[in-house]
Design a protein around this motif. Structure first.
Motif, PDB file in Angstrom:
ATOM      1  N   ALA A   1       0.906  -1.116  -0.046  1.00 40.06           N
ATOM      2  CA  ALA A   1       0.130  -0.047  -0.161  1.00 40.06           C
ATOM      3  C   ALA A   1       0.754   1.242   0.223  1.00 40.06           C
ATOM      4  CB  ALA A   1      -0.949   0.086   1.573  1.00 40.06           C
ATOM      5  N   GLN A   2       0.599   2.129  -0.879  1.00 37.90           N
ATOM      6  CA  GLN A   2       1.447   3.453  -0.860  1.00 37.90           C
ATOM      7  C   GLN A   2       0.510   4.428  -0.023  1.00 37.90           C
ATOM      8  OE1 GLN A   2       2.460   4.457  -4.736  1.00 37.90           O
ATOM      9  NE2 GLN A   2       3.638   6.031  -4.222  1.00 37.90           N
ATOM     10  N   ARG A   3       1.308   5.160   0.559  1.00 32.49           N
ATOM     11  CA  ARG A   3       0.955   6.337   1.413  1.00 32.49           C
ATOM     12  C   ARG A   3       0.289   7.629   0.650  1.00 32.49           C
ATOM     13  NH1 ARG A   3       2.221   7.043   7.286  1.00 32.49           N
ATOM     14  NH2 ARG A   3       1.078   8.945   7.373  1.00 32.49           N
ATOM     15  N   THR A   4      -0.797   7.978   0.879  1.00 33.54           N
ATOM     16  CA  THR A   4      -1.106   9.126   0.153  1.00 33.54           C
ATOM     17  C   THR A   4      -0.977  10.368   0.739  1.00 33.54           C
ATOM     18  OG1 THR A   4      -3.292   9.007   1.110  1.00 33.54           O
ATOM     19  CG2 THR A   4      -3.036   7.983  -1.237  1.00 33.54           C
ATOM     20  N   CYS A   5      -0.842  11.531   0.105  1.00 31.76           N
ATOM     21  CA  CYS A   5      -0.737  12.831   0.817  1.00 31.76           C
ATOM     22  C   CYS A   5      -1.404  13.209   2.049  1.00 31.76           C
ATOM     23  CB  CYS A   5      -0.603  13.794  -0.213  1.00 31.76           C
ATOM     24  SG  CYS A   5      -0.104  15.433   0.217  1.00 31.76           S
ATOM     25  N   ASP A   6      -1.092  13.558   3.213  1.00 34.23           N
ATOM     26  CA  ASP A   6      -1.726  13.833   4.195  1.00 34.23           C
ATOM     27  C   ASP A   6      -2.655  15.204   4.090  1.00 34.23           C
ATOM     28  OD1 ASP A   6      -1.185  11.621   5.569  1.00 34.23           O
ATOM     29  OD2 ASP A   6       0.262  12.632   6.688  1.00 34.23           O
ATOM     30  N   ARG A   7      -2.539  16.008   2.946  1.00 33.08           N
ATOM     31  CA  ARG A   7      -3.135  17.238   2.657  1.00 33.08           C
ATOM     32  C   ARG A   7      -4.423  16.814   2.473  1.00 33.08           C
ATOM     33  NH1 ARG A   7      -1.676  22.553   1.734  1.00 33.08           N
ATOM     34  NH2 ARG A   7      -3.752  23.803   1.625  1.00 33.08           N
ATOM     35  N   HIS A   8      -5.649  17.400   3.033  1.00 31.94           N
ATOM     36  CA  HIS A   8      -6.994  17.270   2.690  1.00 31.94           C
ATOM     37  C   HIS A   8      -7.100  17.289   1.050  1.00 31.94           C
ATOM     38  CE1 HIS A   8     -11.184  16.939   3.496  1.00 31.94           C
ATOM     39  NE2 HIS A   8     -11.393  18.165   2.808  1.00 31.94           N
ATOM     40  N   LEU A   9      -7.816  16.346   0.431  1.00 31.51           N
ATOM     41  CA  LEU A   9      -8.492  16.149  -0.903  1.00 31.51           C
ATOM     42  C   LEU A   9      -7.251  15.906  -1.922  1.00 31.51           C
ATOM     43  CD1 LEU A   9     -11.363  18.680  -0.881  1.00 31.51           C
ATOM     44  CD2 LEU A   9     -11.476  16.261  -0.523  1.00 31.51           C
ATOM     45  N   CYS A  10      -5.993  15.444  -1.425  1.00 30.11           N
ATOM     46  CA  CYS A  10      -4.674  15.281  -2.306  1.00 30.11           C
ATOM     47  C   CYS A  10      -4.700  13.866  -2.219  1.00 30.11           C
ATOM     48  CB  CYS A  10      -3.688  15.828  -1.845  1.00 30.11           C
ATOM     49  SG  CYS A  10      -2.288  15.607  -2.985  1.00 30.11           S
ATOM     50  N   ASP A  11      -4.653  13.290  -3.381  1.00 30.55           N
ATOM     51  CA  ASP A  11      -4.632  11.704  -3.805  1.00 30.55           C
ATOM     52  C   ASP A  11      -3.252  11.420  -4.435  1.00 30.55           C
ATOM     53  OD1 ASP A  11      -7.130  11.329  -3.134  1.00 30.55           O
ATOM     54  OD2 ASP A  11      -7.864  11.730  -5.014  1.00 30.55           O
ATOM     55  N   GLU A  12      -2.283  12.278  -4.450  1.00 32.12           N
ATOM     56  CA  GLU A  12      -0.848  12.308  -4.788  1.00 32.12           C
ATOM     57  C   GLU A  12      -0.004  11.224  -3.777  1.00 32.12           C
ATOM     58  OE1 GLU A  12       0.674  13.020  -7.995  1.00 32.12           O
ATOM     59  OE2 GLU A  12      -1.355  13.575  -8.201  1.00 32.12           O
ATOM     60  N   PRO A  13       0.892  10.527  -4.248  1.00 24.28           N
ATOM     61  CA  PRO A  13       1.945   9.762  -3.095  1.00 24.28           C
ATOM     62  C   PRO A  13       2.203  10.876  -2.220  1.00 24.28           C
ATOM     63  CG  PRO A  13       2.402   9.134  -5.498  1.00 24.28           C
ATOM     64  CD  PRO A  13       1.319  10.141  -5.423  1.00 24.28           C
ATOM     65  N   GLY A  14       2.147  10.202  -1.029  1.00 21.53           N
ATOM     66  CA  GLY A  14       3.076  10.929   0.075  1.00 21.53           C
ATOM     67  C   GLY A  14       4.261  10.650   0.403  1.00 21.53           C
ATOM     68  N   LEU A  15       5.308  10.908  -0.357  1.00 22.44           N
ATOM     69  CA  LEU A  15       6.642  10.439  -0.180  1.00 22.44           C
ATOM     70  C   LEU A  15       7.265  11.423   0.692  1.00 22.44           C
ATOM     71  CD1 LEU A  15       7.048   9.376  -3.984  1.00 22.44           C
ATOM     72  CD2 LEU A  15       6.322   7.977  -1.816  1.00 22.44           C
ATOM     73  N   CYS A  16       7.276  12.565   0.985  1.00 24.98           N
ATOM     74  CA  CYS A  16       7.889  13.344   1.459  1.00 24.98           C
ATOM     75  C   CYS A  16       7.740  13.734   3.262  1.00 24.98           C
ATOM     76  CB  CYS A  16       7.943  14.707   0.966  1.00 24.98           C
ATOM     77  SG  CYS A  16       8.310  14.873  -0.717  1.00 24.98           S
ATOM     78  N   PRO A  17       8.149  13.136   4.045  1.00 22.24           N
ATOM     79  CA  PRO A  17       7.818  13.428   5.488  1.00 22.24           C
ATOM     80  C   PRO A  17       8.085  14.749   6.009  1.00 22.24           C
ATOM     81  CG  PRO A  17       9.917  11.949   5.272  1.00 22.24           C
ATOM     82  CD  PRO A  17       9.532  12.180   3.797  1.00 22.24           C
ATOM     83  N   ALA A  18       7.367  15.094   6.865  1.00 22.72           N
ATOM     84  CA  ALA A  18       7.625  16.619   7.408  1.00 22.72           C
ATOM     85  C   ALA A  18       7.308  16.526   8.861  1.00 22.72           C
ATOM     86  CB  ALA A  18       6.796  17.796   6.738  1.00 22.72           C
ATOM     87  N   PRO A  19       8.047  17.230   9.851  1.00 21.58           N
ATOM     88  CA  PRO A  19       7.604  16.914  11.359  1.00 21.58           C
ATOM     89  C   PRO A  19       6.395  17.851  11.398  1.00 21.58           C
ATOM     90  CG  PRO A  19       9.220  18.712  10.986  1.00 21.58           C
ATOM     91  CD  PRO A  19       9.185  17.901   9.361  1.00 21.58           C
ATOM     92  N   LYS A  20       5.352  17.189  12.442  1.00 21.31           N
ATOM     93  CA  LYS A  20       4.115  17.791  12.731  1.00 21.31           C
ATOM     94  C   LYS A  20       4.281  18.892  13.702  1.00 21.31           C
ATOM     95  CE  LYS A  20       0.922  14.061  12.329  1.00 21.31           C
ATOM     96  NZ  LYS A  20       0.041  13.101  12.651  1.00 21.31           N
TER      97      LYS A  20
END
Length: 177
Positions: free
Chosen positions: A26-45
């Motif tokens: 399973a590939q992670r999707t972007c955590d931005r609301h309504l974005c379906d692109e792959p979420g490959l870039c981690p960023a600190p909360k």
């Protein structure tokens, strides 16, 4: 050994395709609301937090553009951290002198960004717009227009220095180009 069945993984060539027994990951999707692109870039909360957001490249760039690295530090701590980074990255500056390194994405140096802030311009502005902005601001606070006004003279000097920084950067780009 009656009934034992030989594996298809022996010898060369393999008798089955590579990865045929692996389940789809399973590939992670972007955590931005309504974005379906792959979420490959981690960023600190949050600062010093192990929790991460995972954004696509577009939203990671948007997130990082608003990130203040020096937030919560006083001036002395921020200056010390900036000096340590500059010291640690001095090899890159030296390599840049020899033409081994470049901005990569066309971004400007921190000095250029400060100069653009003085002229109230965006980072991706063309040099012609820089000239126009310099002339317009210089006309407003020039010592001939406002004689005896020390604040106007200080603003004029800041505008002049900012223009010189940007002019030299543009000359370097033309010389390398």
């Amino acid at each position: 050994m009656v009934g034992a069945r030989r594996s298809n993984d022996w010898g060369f060539p393999r008798w089955r395709s590579y990865g045929s027994e692996q389940a789809a990951t399973a590939q992670r999707t972007c955590d931005r609301h309504l974005c379906d692109e792959p979420g490959l870039c981690p960023a600190p909360k949050a600062s010093n937090s192990p929790d991460r957001w995972y954004f696509c490249q577009k939203h990671a760039a948007e997130y990082n553009s608003k990130w203040d690295y020096f937030e919560g530090l006083d001036k002395a701590e921020a200056a010390e951290r900036a000096a340590n980074e500059q010291r640690d990255n001095s090899g890159y500056a030296e390599a840049s002198h020899y033409g081994w390194a470049g901005s990569g994405d066309g971004s400007r140096s921190s000095d250029e960004m400060r100069a653009l802030a003085v002229l109230e311009l965006e980072a991706d502005v063309e040099f012609e717009a820089i000239k126009k902005a310099f002339r317009a601001k210089a006309k407003l606070v020039h010592p001939d227009v406002k004689p005896g006004d020390k604040e106007a003279a200080t603003q004029f000097q800041a505008i002049q220095v900012a223009y010189e920084v940007l002019k030299q950067a543009e000359d370097r780009r033309e010389w390398k180009g």
